[in-house]
Design a protein around this motif. Structure first.
Motif, mmCIF file in Angstrom:
data_model
loop_
_atom_site.group_PDB
_atom_site.id
_atom_site.type_symbol
_atom_site.label_atom_id
_atom_site.label_comp_id
_atom_site.label_asym_id
_atom_site.label_seq_id
_atom_site.Cartn_x
_atom_site.Cartn_y
_atom_site.Cartn_z
ATOM 1 N N LYS A 56 7.379 -1.444 -10.580
ATOM 2 C CA LYS A 56 6.189 -1.633 -9.745
ATOM 3 C C LYS A 56 5.082 -2.301 -10.541
ATOM 4 O O LYS A 56 4.396 -3.214 -10.041
ATOM 5 C CB LYS A 56 5.719 -0.281 -9.190
ATOM 6 N N GLU A 57 4.878 -1.873 -11.792
ATOM 7 C CA GLU A 57 3.841 -2.476 -12.629
ATOM 8 C C GLU A 57 4.129 -3.958 -12.869
ATOM 9 O O GLU A 57 3.207 -4.785 -12.876
ATOM 10 C CB GLU A 57 3.756 -1.724 -13.970
ATOM 11 N N ASP A 58 5.416 -4.287 -13.076
ATOM 12 C CA ASP A 58 5.782 -5.704 -13.284
ATOM 13 C C ASP A 58 5.530 -6.514 -12.015
ATOM 14 O O ASP A 58 5.072 -7.669 -12.085
ATOM 15 C CB ASP A 58 7.256 -5.811 -13.672
ATOM 16 N N ASN A 74 -9.958 -14.927 -8.218
ATOM 17 C CA ASN A 74 -11.296 -14.333 -8.121
ATOM 18 C C ASN A 74 -11.493 -13.556 -6.816
ATOM 19 O O ASN A 74 -12.420 -12.746 -6.703
ATOM 20 C CB ASN A 74 -12.356 -15.426 -8.233
ATOM 21 N N LEU A 75 -10.608 -13.777 -5.817
ATOM 22 C CA LEU A 75 -10.726 -13.070 -4.539
ATOM 23 C C LEU A 75 -10.027 -11.718 -4.565
ATOM 24 O O LEU A 75 -10.277 -10.874 -3.703
ATOM 25 C CB LEU A 75 -10.123 -13.919 -3.407
ATOM 26 N N GLY A 76 -9.117 -11.525 -5.532
ATOM 27 C CA GLY A 76 -8.346 -10.286 -5.572
ATOM 28 C C GLY A 76 -9.040 -9.202 -6.371
ATOM 29 O O GLY A 76 -9.823 -9.466 -7.294
ATOM 30 N N VAL A 81 -4.613 -5.778 -4.686
ATOM 31 C CA VAL A 81 -3.310 -6.239 -5.194
ATOM 32 C C VAL A 81 -2.306 -5.080 -5.183
ATOM 33 O O VAL A 81 -1.140 -5.258 -4.794
ATOM 34 C CB VAL A 81 -3.463 -6.834 -6.608
ATOM 35 N N GLU A 82 -2.753 -3.871 -5.603
ATOM 36 C CA GLU A 82 -1.842 -2.723 -5.569
ATOM 37 C C GLU A 82 -1.444 -2.389 -4.131
ATOM 38 O O GLU A 82 -0.297 -2.015 -3.859
ATOM 39 C CB GLU A 82 -2.516 -1.516 -6.232
ATOM 40 N N ARG A 83 -2.401 -2.550 -3.195
ATOM 41 C CA ARG A 83 -2.088 -2.273 -1.792
ATOM 42 C C ARG A 83 -1.056 -3.285 -1.272
ATOM 43 O O ARG A 83 -0.168 -2.941 -0.484
ATOM 44 C CB ARG A 83 -3.366 -2.328 -0.959
ATOM 45 N N LEU A 84 -1.175 -4.537 -1.697
ATOM 46 C CA LEU A 84 -0.207 -5.566 -1.294
ATOM 47 C C LEU A 84 1.194 -5.219 -1.781
ATOM 48 O O LEU A 84 2.180 -5.298 -1.024
ATOM 49 C CB LEU A 84 -0.639 -6.931 -1.838
ATOM 50 N N VAL A 85 1.316 -4.823 -3.052
ATOM 51 C CA VAL A 85 2.634 -4.488 -3.618
ATOM 52 C C VAL A 85 3.208 -3.247 -2.936
ATOM 53 O O VAL A 85 4.405 -3.193 -2.607
ATOM 54 C CB VAL A 85 2.524 -4.289 -5.140
#
Length: 501
Positions: A56-58, A74-76, A81-85
């Motif tokens: 998951k971290e990768d 710059n938007l993330g 990003v964690e929610r996307l993954v």
């Protein structure tokens, strides 16, 4: 309309339609589908390379890589990003993703369940012992999205395709591997046809070496050699994977499918070796032309419309429109006609005199004399056949013959020097591959002088009939010391060889 396969189409597209759906990602919300697909692709290539950096971290790190690539890092935020993954690994309720599709057999709506990622059990087993992390791999549905995107791309590297086939075999997907092998065979055969067309164009006009395609090929010679070596290793790995699959999964997988796949892989290897042979042969021809025949590339001094404009530009690339032809040709003609002196002015400059009667009689005799019929000079086939018979006899005995001083007596070399038609036939053999025909083709008026020579020689010596159906290829020996220099004769050391097909 045929509705029977509508449900299957629906099921195939559901994972694509729902990629990134239901997520609240802040400022990267408009780009969620693009970033999600890029993550799947990155994990796909890591799987091809057997790289286990797929925790998951990768995957979160891969998401940041994609955002930086798209210039929207710059938007993330860490949270988005964690929610996307998380939204790719699990659905909102922590289980499978669900979508509706129409089941034509049951005549009702049904629920399809799928995931984008699965736990890679083999990799996770070793990873838990070392770091306690779970390793993920793409599910069948995510792989289908990758394959759909591959179908959009016209060209796809052969080495990547071989890795893909190996991965299918590793996971026991024999049917999918067989489809990819068949696709690879078709692609390699298409590339082989393109290389053959380039080789034929090179024979017709050696200046194709300096085309954009030819220059790019020459610059990538070392890279192409390494690529062919790498692909041979991939074929060896695929055969080993097939043998391992047949032993480990013999109770699960149909052995007949394994056999068919193995045969197709071997066919793929053969057509790939054929492609490699043609490509490397073209490099050999190009190198030979550059080193031994630089005069073929010397351009004529000056500029002419036919060569530089019509043949090298218009015939090769065409014109953007019909009006362009008028614009192109208008420069050849002056808009205003030059002044032409009237004919009477020219006659005024002539002196008037009388022609003697004797001269008039001679002119009348010449006028009414019957015109002598022009008889074109032909090839002295008797002398040519006598000179070429030892060449074909050596072909039958040894499979090849090289034109050197040692191959003939002094008298025979003198006869070669006095018979230029026999020498010219070597050049014609050099520019094309010749198949010794069983019989003369229909409507052949002797235009193919090589075939005509072969027919005369075989008719003169029946012991040479074993050459029927053989493929003859002519090349020039590399050793400059072998060049034939005799009184009235200066000739390259041509070598004619029987090629096994």
């Amino acid at each position: 309309m045929n509705w029977s396969d509508f449900g299957e189409r629906n099921k195939r597209l559901n994972p694509l339609w729902n990629l990134g759906a239901g997520m609240n990602l802040g400022e990267i919300q408009p780009y969620k589908e693009m970033v999600s697909l890029s993550i799947l692709l990155q994990v796909y290539y890591l799987e091809l390379e057997s790289n286990e950096r797929r925790s998951k971290e990768d995957i979160i790190a891969l998401a940041w890589t994609a955002l930086e690539r798209f210039n929207i890092a710059n938007l993330g935020t860490t949270e988005s990003v964690e929610r996307l993954v998380d939204g790719l690994l699990w659905s909102g309720n922590g289980g499978d993703f669900e979508s509706y599709y129409y089941d034509d057999a049951a005549r009702q709506m049904s629920v399809q369940k799928y995931k984008y990622f699965m736990v890679d059990e083999d990799a996770t087993r070793s990873s838990w012992e070392e770091s306690g992390r779970t390793i993920y791999r793409l599910s069948e549905y995510a792989m289908e999205l990758i394959f759909m995107s591959h179908e959009i791309i016209e060209e796809f590297q052969i080495s990547i395709k071989l890795l893909e086939i190996q991965m299918h075999i590793k996971h026991g997907r024999v049917t999918r591997a067989l489809q990819d092998v068949n696709e690879l065979i078709s692609r390699v055969r298409k590339m082989t046809q393109q290389q053959q067309e380039y080789r034929n164009a090179l024979r017709r006009n050696p200046k194709h070496i300096f085309s954009e395609f030819g220059v790019a090929r020459h610059q990538r010679l070392e890279e192409i050699h390494l690529q062919f070596d790498e692909e041979r290793k991939h074929f060896d790995n695929i055969h080993r994977s097939l043998a391992r699959l047949a032993n480990d999964e013999k109770d699960v997988i149909d052995f007949n499918e394994i056999r068919i796949l193995s045969e197709r892989v071997e066919l793929s290897r053969r057509v790939h070796d054929e492609l490699a042979e043609i490509v490397l042969n073209i490099f050999e021809v190009e190198t030979n032309l550059r080193l031994n025949f630089p005069e073929l590339f010397w351009g004529a001094a000056g500029f002419n419309f036919r060569t530089h404009v019509w043949e090298e530009w218009v015939k090769e690339e065409g014109l953007p429109s019909g009006d362009s032809l008028d614009l192109l040709l208008s420069g050849l003609f002056a808009p205003n006609q030059d002044f032409v002196y009237p004919l009477p002015w020219a006659w005024e400059e002539q002196e008037v005199g009388f022609i003697p009667d004797i001269v008039i009689d001679e002119l009348e005799d010449e006028l009414y004399a019957e015109n002598a019929q022009y008889i074109p000079k032909g090839i002295p086939w008797g002398e040519v056949v006598e000179l070429w018979k030892p060449v074909f006899s050596a072909l039958v005995e040894r499979g090849s013959f090289t034109f050197t001083e040692e191959a003939f007596t002094a008298e025979e070399l003198t006869r070669w020097a006095l018979t230029p038609d026999a020498i010219d036939l070597w050049v014609q053999f050099f520019h094309s591959e010749i198949v010794v025909q069983e019989q003369a083709p229909e409507n052949s008026n002797g235009s193919d002088e090589c075939q005509l020579l072969i027919r005369y020689v075989l008719a003169d010596d029946p012991q040479l009939e074993s050459l029927h159906g053989k493929l003859l290829r002519t090349s020039i020996a590399q050793e400059s010391a072998l060049r034939v220099r005799w009184s009235g004769l200066d000739m390259s050391p041509y070598t004619i060889t029987i090629v096994e097909r």
